[in-house]
Design a protein around this motif. Structure first.
Motif, PDB file in Angstrom:
ATOM      1  N   GLY A   1       1.145 -14.672  -3.307  1.00 18.24           N
ATOM      2  CA  GLY A   1       1.452 -14.964  -4.702  1.00 18.24           C
ATOM      3  C   GLY A   1       1.819 -13.779  -5.572  1.00 18.24           C
ATOM      4  O   GLY A   1       1.834 -13.876  -6.795  1.00 18.24           O
ATOM      5  N   PHE A   2       2.148 -12.664  -4.940  1.00 13.79           N
ATOM      6  CA  PHE A   2       2.502 -11.464  -5.701  1.00 13.79           C
ATOM      7  C   PHE A   2       4.012 -11.228  -5.679  1.00 13.79           C
ATOM      8  O   PHE A   2       4.685 -11.580  -4.718  1.00 13.79           O
ATOM      9  CB  PHE A   2       1.795 -10.232  -5.126  1.00 13.79           C
ATOM     10  CG  PHE A   2       0.299 -10.342  -5.167  1.00 13.79           C
ATOM     11  CD1 PHE A   2      -0.409  -9.923  -6.281  1.00 13.79           C
ATOM     12  CD2 PHE A   2      -0.406 -10.889  -4.097  1.00 13.79           C
ATOM     13  CE1 PHE A   2      -1.798 -10.034  -6.327  1.00 13.79           C
ATOM     14  CE2 PHE A   2      -1.790 -11.008  -4.132  1.00 13.79           C
ATOM     15  CZ  PHE A   2      -2.479 -10.573  -5.253  1.00 13.79           C
ATOM     16  N   SER A   3       4.502 -10.597  -6.710  1.00 11.67           N
ATOM     17  CA  SER A   3       5.897 -10.174  -6.766  1.00 11.67           C
ATOM     18  C   SER A   3       6.021  -8.910  -5.908  1.00 11.67           C
ATOM     19  O   SER A   3       5.157  -8.031  -5.979  1.00 11.67           O
ATOM     20  CB  SER A   3       6.256  -9.873  -8.223  1.00 11.67           C
ATOM     21  OG  SER A   3       7.522  -9.284  -8.306  1.00 11.67           O
ATOM     22  N   VAL A   4       7.068  -8.843  -5.089  1.00 13.97           N
ATOM     23  CA  VAL A   4       7.210  -7.718  -4.155  1.00 13.97           C
ATOM     24  C   VAL A   4       8.552  -7.030  -4.324  1.00 13.97           C
ATOM     25  O   VAL A   4       9.594  -7.676  -4.419  1.00 13.97           O
ATOM     26  CB  VAL A   4       7.086  -8.192  -2.688  1.00 13.97           C
ATOM     27  CG1 VAL A   4       7.138  -7.013  -1.733  1.00 13.97           C
ATOM     28  CG2 VAL A   4       5.818  -8.988  -2.470  1.00 13.97           C
ATOM     29  N   ILE A   5       8.494  -5.700  -4.362  1.00 16.69           N
ATOM     30  CA  ILE A   5       9.698  -4.879  -4.291  1.00 16.69           C
ATOM     31  C   ILE A   5       9.518  -3.970  -3.088  1.00 16.69           C
ATOM     32  O   ILE A   5       8.391  -3.764  -2.635  1.00 16.69           O
ATOM     33  CB  ILE A   5       9.928  -4.065  -5.593  1.00 16.69           C
ATOM     34  CG1 ILE A   5       8.670  -3.311  -5.988  1.00 16.69           C
ATOM     35  CG2 ILE A   5      10.409  -4.953  -6.712  1.00 16.69           C
ATOM     36  CD1 ILE A   5       8.810  -2.437  -7.216  1.00 16.69           C
ATOM     37  N   SER A   6      10.610  -3.450  -2.552  1.00 17.44           N
ATOM     38  CA  SER A   6      10.461  -2.628  -1.356  1.00 17.44           C
ATOM     39  C   SER A   6      11.349  -1.402  -1.408  1.00 17.44           C
ATOM     40  O   SER A   6      12.322  -1.342  -2.151  1.00 17.44           O
ATOM     41  CB  SER A   6      10.760  -3.453  -0.107  1.00 17.44           C
ATOM     42  OG  SER A   6      12.061  -3.979  -0.159  1.00 17.44           O
ATOM     43  N   ALA A   7      10.956  -0.430  -0.579  1.00 12.12           N
ATOM     44  CA  ALA A   7      11.712   0.808  -0.425  1.00 12.12           C
ATOM     45  C   ALA A   7      11.630   1.204   1.045  1.00 12.12           C
ATOM     46  O   ALA A   7      10.624   0.960   1.703  1.00 12.12           O
ATOM     47  CB  ALA A   7      11.126   1.903  -1.307  1.00 12.12           C
ATOM     48  N   ALA A   8      12.711   1.825   1.541  1.00 14.14           N
ATOM     49  CA  ALA A   8      12.773   2.196   2.953  1.00 14.14           C
ATOM     50  C   ALA A   8      12.364   3.641   3.218  1.00 14.14           C
ATOM     51  O   ALA A   8      12.274   4.060   4.359  1.00 14.14           O
ATOM     52  CB  ALA A   8      14.185   1.955   3.482  1.00 14.14           C
ATOM     53  N   ASN A   9      12.119   4.420   2.145  1.00  8.87           N
ATOM     54  CA  ASN A   9      11.686   5.806   2.338  1.00  8.87           C
ATOM     55  C   ASN A   9      10.976   6.300   1.076  1.00  8.87           C
ATOM     56  O   ASN A   9      10.947   5.613   0.049  1.00  8.87           O
ATOM     57  CB  ASN A   9      12.875   6.713   2.690  1.00  8.87           C
ATOM     58  CG  ASN A   9      13.934   6.711   1.613  1.00  8.87           C
ATOM     59  OD1 ASN A   9      13.674   7.030   0.450  1.00  8.87           O
ATOM     60  ND2 ASN A   9      15.154   6.363   1.989  1.00  8.87           N
ATOM     61  N   GLY A  10      10.428   7.505   1.162  1.00  9.11           N
ATOM     62  CA  GLY A  10       9.652   8.051   0.070  1.00  9.11           C
ATOM     63  C   GLY A  10      10.431   8.293  -1.209  1.00  9.11           C
ATOM     64  O   GLY A  10       9.953   7.998  -2.304  1.00  9.11           O
ATOM     65  N   ARG A  11      11.629   8.839  -1.074  1.00  7.40           N
ATOM     66  CA  ARG A  11      12.432   9.116  -2.281  1.00  7.40           C
ATOM     67  C   ARG A  11      12.758   7.831  -3.038  1.00  7.40           C
ATOM     68  O   ARG A  11      12.658   7.766  -4.252  1.00  7.40           O
ATOM     69  CB  ARG A  11      13.717   9.850  -1.913  1.00  7.40           C
ATOM     70  CG  ARG A  11      13.460  11.256  -1.429  1.00  7.40           C
ATOM     71  CD  ARG A  11      14.690  12.137  -1.483  1.00  7.40           C
ATOM     72  NE  ARG A  11      14.510  13.345  -0.712  1.00  7.40           N
ATOM     73  CZ  ARG A  11      13.709  14.345  -1.036  1.00  7.40           C
ATOM     74  NH1 ARG A  11      12.986  14.283  -2.111  1.00  7.40           N
ATOM     75  NH2 ARG A  11      13.611  15.415  -0.278  1.00  7.40           N
ATOM     76  N   GLU A  12      13.148   6.818  -2.285  1.00  4.45           N
ATOM     77  CA  GLU A  12      13.444   5.526  -2.896  1.00  4.45           C
ATOM     78  C   GLU A  12      12.175   4.947  -3.540  1.00  4.45           C
ATOM     79  O   GLU A  12      12.230   4.342  -4.615  1.00  4.45           O
ATOM     80  CB  GLU A  12      13.995   4.561  -1.835  1.00  4.45           C
ATOM     81  CG  GLU A  12      14.434   3.229  -2.396  1.00  4.45           C
ATOM     82  CD  GLU A  12      14.928   2.258  -1.318  1.00  4.45           C
ATOM     83  OE1 GLU A  12      15.214   1.110  -1.690  1.00  4.45           O
ATOM     84  OE2 GLU A  12      14.998   2.626  -0.120  1.00  4.45           O
ATOM     85  N   ALA A  13      11.026   5.150  -2.893  1.00  8.49           N
ATOM     86  CA  ALA A  13       9.753   4.650  -3.426  1.00  8.49           C
ATOM     87  C   ALA A  13       9.429   5.278  -4.782  1.00  8.49           C
ATOM     88  O   ALA A  13       9.010   4.578  -5.704  1.00  8.49           O
ATOM     89  CB  ALA A  13       8.623   4.934  -2.441  1.00  8.49           C
ATOM     90  N   VAL A  14       9.633   6.576  -4.907  1.00 10.30           N
ATOM     91  CA  VAL A  14       9.360   7.256  -6.180  1.00 10.30           C
ATOM     92  C   VAL A  14      10.283   6.711  -7.266  1.00 10.30           C
ATOM     93  O   VAL A  14       9.838   6.405  -8.379  1.00 10.30           O
ATOM     94  CB  VAL A  14       9.494   8.792  -6.037  1.00 10.30           C
ATOM     95  CG1 VAL A  14       9.409   9.472  -7.389  1.00 10.30           C
ATOM     96  CG2 VAL A  14       8.415   9.336  -5.100  1.00 10.30           C
ATOM     97  N   GLN A  15      11.562   6.548  -6.942  1.00  7.05           N
ATOM     98  CA  GLN A  15      12.521   6.012  -7.916  1.00  7.05           C
ATOM     99  C   GLN A  15      12.135   4.597  -8.343  1.00  7.05           C
ATOM    100  O   GLN A  15      12.129   4.273  -9.535  1.00  7.05           O
ATOM    101  CB  GLN A  15      13.939   5.998  -7.327  1.00  7.05           C
ATOM    102  CG  GLN A  15      14.526   7.367  -7.115  1.00  7.05           C
ATOM    103  CD  GLN A  15      15.808   7.334  -6.277  1.00  7.05           C
ATOM    104  OE1 GLN A  15      16.131   6.343  -5.635  1.00  7.05           O
ATOM    105  NE2 GLN A  15      16.531   8.449  -6.289  1.00  7.05           N
ATOM    106  N   LYS A  16      11.796   3.745  -7.366  1.00 12.90           N
ATOM    107  CA  LYS A  16      11.443   2.360  -7.688  1.00 12.90           C
ATOM    108  C   LYS A  16      10.128   2.283  -8.457  1.00 12.90           C
ATOM    109  O   LYS A  16       9.976   1.432  -9.331  1.00 12.90           O
ATOM    110  CB  LYS A  16      11.395   1.507  -6.430  1.00 12.90           C
ATOM    111  CG  LYS A  16      12.788   1.243  -5.891  1.00 12.90           C
ATOM    112  CD  LYS A  16      12.854  -0.019  -5.094  1.00 12.90           C
ATOM    113  CE  LYS A  16      14.305  -0.300  -4.714  1.00 12.90           C
ATOM    114  NZ  LYS A  16      14.418  -1.408  -3.792  1.00 12.90           N
ATOM    115  N   ALA A  17       9.184   3.158  -8.122  1.00 15.74           N
ATOM    116  CA  ALA A  17       7.909   3.155  -8.845  1.00 15.74           C
ATOM    117  C   ALA A  17       8.138   3.488 -10.317  1.00 15.74           C
ATOM    118  O   ALA A  17       7.533   2.883 -11.200  1.00 15.74           O
ATOM    119  CB  ALA A  17       6.935   4.143  -8.218  1.00 15.74           C
TER     120      ALA A  17
END
Length: 121
Positions: free
Chosen positions: A27-43
């Motif tokens: 029941g949670f909204s999910v976003i994803s990233a394939a690597n660390g750099r993308e994760a920092v940007q998405k966060a």
């Protein structure tokens, strides 16, 4: 703290899909990233409430990504749960020293992922 949006970070498409499915079915909204750099940007742009992150990734590993998130003004309050095949005591300790709030080893069960989500509700 209420958990609504979760960022899942893994360079393995299979693990990424599996964790995304577990989290979204809970029941949670999910976003994803394939690597660390993308994760920092998405966060920074998406402001997730929690991050599930692999450690072994190309470009920027999970430890470096966790440090980057914890040092960023916009992202420092987001808990990071490591989901990794690294199963040594030293890895767990190092993850905690980098700011990780939880640690799940692969292979994992859906219950382990859900339990971490419950811990931060």
């Amino acid at each position: 703290m209420a958990i609504n949006k979760v960022l899942v970070v893994d360079d393995s498409p299979a693990d990424l899909k599996n964790i995304r499915n577990i989290v979204s079915e809970a029941g949670f909204s999910v976003i994803s990233a394939a690597n660390g750099r993308e994760a920092v940007q998405k966060a920074k742009s998406e402001k997730p409430d929690l991050v599930f992150m692999d450690i072994i990734m190309p470009d920027m590993d999970g430890f470096a990504t966790c440090r980057a998130l914890n040092s960023g003004a916009e992202t420092k309050g987001i808990p990071v749960i490591f989901v990794t095949s690294k199963n040594q005591k030293a890895d767990r300790l190092w993850a905690q020293m980098q700011g990780g709030k939880g640690y799940i080893t692969k292979p994992y069960s859906a219950d382990e992922i859900i339990d971490q989500l419950k811990n931060f509700r």
